[in-house]
Design an enzyme around this catalytic site. Structure first.
Site, PDB file in Angstrom:
ATOM      1  N   HIS A  22       0.869  -1.278  -0.026  1.00 44.80           N
ATOM      2  CA  HIS A  22      -0.036   0.090  -0.042  1.00 44.80           C
ATOM      3  C   HIS A  22       0.922   1.115  -0.120  1.00 44.80           C
ATOM      4  O   HIS A  22       0.581   2.062  -0.917  1.00 44.80           O
ATOM      5  CB  HIS A  22      -0.867  -0.127   1.112  1.00 44.80           C
ATOM      6  CG  HIS A  22      -1.796   1.357   1.325  1.00 44.80           C
ATOM      7  ND1 HIS A  22      -3.093   1.140   1.198  1.00 44.80           N
ATOM      8  CD2 HIS A  22      -1.260   2.250   2.003  1.00 44.80           C
ATOM      9  CE1 HIS A  22      -3.376   2.360   1.520  1.00 44.80           C
ATOM     10  NE2 HIS A  22      -2.365   3.239   1.939  1.00 44.80           N
ATOM     11  N   GLU A  23       1.474   1.278   1.070  1.00 50.07           N
ATOM     12  CA  GLU A  23       2.571   2.439   0.827  1.00 50.07           C
ATOM     13  C   GLU A  23       3.598   2.568  -0.107  1.00 50.07           C
ATOM     14  O   GLU A  23       3.727   3.871  -0.499  1.00 50.07           O
ATOM     15  CB  GLU A  23       3.646   2.460   2.153  1.00 50.07           C
ATOM     16  CG  GLU A  23       2.638   2.513   3.605  1.00 50.07           C
ATOM     17  CD  GLU A  23       1.821   3.368   3.627  1.00 50.07           C
ATOM     18  OE1 GLU A  23       2.261   4.543   3.331  1.00 50.07           O
ATOM     19  OE2 GLU A  23       0.682   3.294   4.369  1.00 50.07           O
ATOM     20  N   HIS A  26       1.988   4.987  -2.703  1.00 51.51           N
ATOM     21  CA  HIS A  26       1.968   6.313  -2.295  1.00 51.51           C
ATOM     22  C   HIS A  26       3.405   6.788  -2.642  1.00 51.51           C
ATOM     23  O   HIS A  26       3.538   7.841  -3.361  1.00 51.51           O
ATOM     24  CB  HIS A  26       1.785   6.639  -0.818  1.00 51.51           C
ATOM     25  CG  HIS A  26       0.321   6.479  -0.351  1.00 51.51           C
ATOM     26  ND1 HIS A  26      -0.770   7.119  -1.178  1.00 51.51           N
ATOM     27  CD2 HIS A  26      -0.086   5.809   0.708  1.00 51.51           C
ATOM     28  CE1 HIS A  26      -1.760   6.676  -0.398  1.00 51.51           C
ATOM     29  NE2 HIS A  26      -1.480   5.623   0.563  1.00 51.51           N
TER      30      HIS A  26
END
Length: 428
Positions: A22-23, A26
Site C-alpha cells: 500500500h505505502e 504512495h
C-alpha cells in the site's frame, strides 16, 4: 499446534506485505511527481530497523498496525488574510497551527519547490489513491488467479454423503445422531455415496441447484433414478418435512422437503466474465460490511463480555492472523486447498483496506482525495465566474476533525483487538 503457529506467522507477514505494498503506491507516485519523501515506514512507534537511501529513510517500526510515508509540504502556508483572524476558537486554532508548523519545519530551502500541496489536484489525487488501489490490485490479482487457475468448487449431481438421521438445522452441531432421531429418507431408500442422480419425479436432473429446489418443494413419496455402477436404479424415498435455512441471503428457517444427501464437488476454472462478476459481488459484499462497522460495536462488546461471537464479526490483524493459523491447521482439507483459503483470506483483507482507506475522512487517503477534488472544483468555479484563484485548499484547518476521526478508529481498533484476544472468531 505447529501448523497453527506457522499459519499465524505466514498470514501476519502477508498482512505486513499488504501494508508495505500500500505505502509503495504512495511512494512511487509521489516520487514520480517530484514530491520529496523523507520516510517510508511499515508500522508505528519505535524504529526496529531502517536504511537511508539518497533522500528517503526506509524502515520497520515496532507496532505493526499500519504504515506511512512522510511527504514534505502536506499543508499550504497560512494566507496573509488569516493572520488577522480573532482567537475565538483558540484551542482548535492552536492545534491547526501546531500541525502547520510541524510540516513547515521539514521543508528545507532547496526543497521548497517539491512540496505536496504545490502539485495540481489531479496529481495529489493520484498519489493518495495509489495506496488503496495497490491493495485493490493485489486483491483482484489473487482472486483472479485462484478463480481462473485453481477453480471454484461447484456441486455436482453425484451423491457425496448420505445423512443417517434427520435433525433440525438449528439443532446443536454434532456428528452423531441424537437418541430418537428418525432415519433420513435417503438412508431408508438405499441411496449411497457415489450414486449419480439422473432424474427426479420423471424429469432429468441437470444441476444440483435445480435438484435441491425440487426436493425442498416436494413432500411424501417421490421417484428418483440414480446411476450406480453403470446401471440405472429407480428409488422411491419418502421425503420428510424438516426445518432448514432459507435459500439466498434471507435469514431464518423454513419447513421444507428433506432427503438427506450432500453432493460431491468438482473444481471448475472460471472464465474472465465469471471472474469479473464474482469480484464485483465480493466488492459489493465487502462495501456493505464496511458500512455496517459502526453497528457491530454492541456485538463486539457482547463478545468481550462472553457472548457468542459471530463468524462475520470484524477482526483486526491479530484476529486475521489467528484465522490464518486455523486455516493452515485444518486437516480435513488438502494442503493446496488450505493455501488457497489463506491467500483468499489475505485478498479479502486487502479489499477491506482499499474500501476503508477510500472513505472521504481525514486522516484516511480518501479524506485527502476529497480535499483535492474540492480544491479543483473551487478553482474551476472561480475561473468560470472570473474570480481570483482561491489557491490550495487548506487541509490543515481540518486537523481537529482528523484527530477526532483518528481517536474513533483507535478506539474501534482496540475494541476489536480485545475481542480478538478474549473471544476470537473461529472458522467452522
Amino acid at each position: 499446534m505447529i501448523l497453527v503457529v506457522l499459519g499465524i506467522a505466514i498470514f501476519f507477514f502477508g498482512l505486513l506485505f499488504s501494508i508495505a505494498w500500500h505505502e509503495l503506491g504512495h511512494l512511487a507516485t509521489a516520487k514520480m511527481f517530484g514530491v520529496k519523501v523523507t520516510q517510508y515506514m511499515v508500522g508505528f512507534g519505535r524504529t526496529l530497523f531502517s536504511r537511508r537511501g539518497r533522500e528517503t529513510e526506509y524502515g520497520v517500526k515496532a507496532v505493526p498496525f499500519g504504515g506511512y510515508i512522510r511527504m514534505i509540504g502536506m499543508f499550504p502556508p497560512k494566507r496573509d488574510e488569516d493572520y488577522g483572524r480573532t482567537a475565538s476558537s483558540a484551542p482548535w486554532r492552536a492545534m491547526v497551527e501546531d500541525a502547520r508548523q510541524a510540516v513547515a519545519e521539514e521543508v528545507r530551502p532547496e526543497d521548497s519547490h517539491r512540496q505536496f500541496y504545490q502539485r495540481s489536484p489531479w496529481k495529489r489525487i493520484i498519489v493518495m489513491a495509489a495506496g488503496p488501489f495497490m491493495n485493490l490490485i493485489l486483491a483482484v490479482g489473487i482472486f483472479a488467479s485462484v478463480l481462473m487457475g485453481y477453480g471454484v468448487a461447484e456441486p455436482t449431481t453425484t451423491v457425496g454423503a448420505v445423512s443417517e438421521c434427520v435433525v433440525p438445522a438449528n439443532a446443536p452441531d454434532t456428528r452423531e445422531c441424537p437418541p430418537g432421531a428418525p432415519k433420513s429418507p435417503a438412508a431408508q431408500a438405499g441411496l449411497r455415496p457415489g450414486d449419480e442422480i439422473v432424474a427426479f419425479e420423471g424429469q432429468p436432473v441437470r444441476s444440483w441447484e435445480s435438484l435441491r429446489r425440487d426436493i425442498r418443494d416436494s413432500s411424501g413419496t417421490v421417484s428418483m433414478v440414480v446411476e450406480r455402477g453403470g446401471e440405472r436404479i429407480t428409488l422411491t424415498p419418502n421425503l420428510m418435512q424438516s426445518t432448514q435455512p432459507k435459500l439466498g441471503n434471507s435469514d431464518g428457517y423454513v419447513k421444507v422437503g428433506f432427503l438427506g444427501i450432500a453432493p460431491t464437488s468438482v473444481l471448475v476454472q472460471q472464465s474472465v466474465g465469471d471472474v469479473v462478476d464474482r469480484i464485483g459481488e465480493l466488492i459489493g459484499m465487502t462495501a456493505q460490511k464496511v458500512v455496517e462497522l459502526p453497528s457491530e460495536v454492541p456485538d463486539l462488546i457482547g463478545a468481550i463480555a462472553g457472548q457468542e461471537r459471530e463468524q462475520d464479526s470484524p477482526v483486526g490483524i491479530v484476529g486475521a492472523s489467528r484465522l490464518g493459523g486455523q486455516v493452515l491447521s485444518y486437516d480435513e482439507a488438502s494442503v493446496s486447498a488450505r493455501l488457497i483459503m489463506m491467500v483468499q483470506l489475505l485478498a479479502g483483507v486487502n479489499l477491506s483496506l482499499f474500501l476503508i482507506n477510500m472513505l472521504p475522512l481525514l486522516p484516511l487517503d480518501g479524506g485527502h482525495i476529497a480535499g483535492a477534488l474540492w480544491e479543483s472544483i473551487r478553482r474551476k468555479f472561480a475561473r468560470l465566474v472570473r474570480r481570483p484563484d482561491p489557491g490550495p485548499f487548506d487541509t490543515a484547518k481540518l486537523m481537529p476533525l482528523a484527530y477526532g476521526v483518528s481517536l474513533v478508529f483507535i478506539a474501534y481498533s482496540l475494541l476489536v483487538l480485545v475481542a480478538d484476544i478474549v473471544n476470537p472468531v473461529t472458522l467452522s
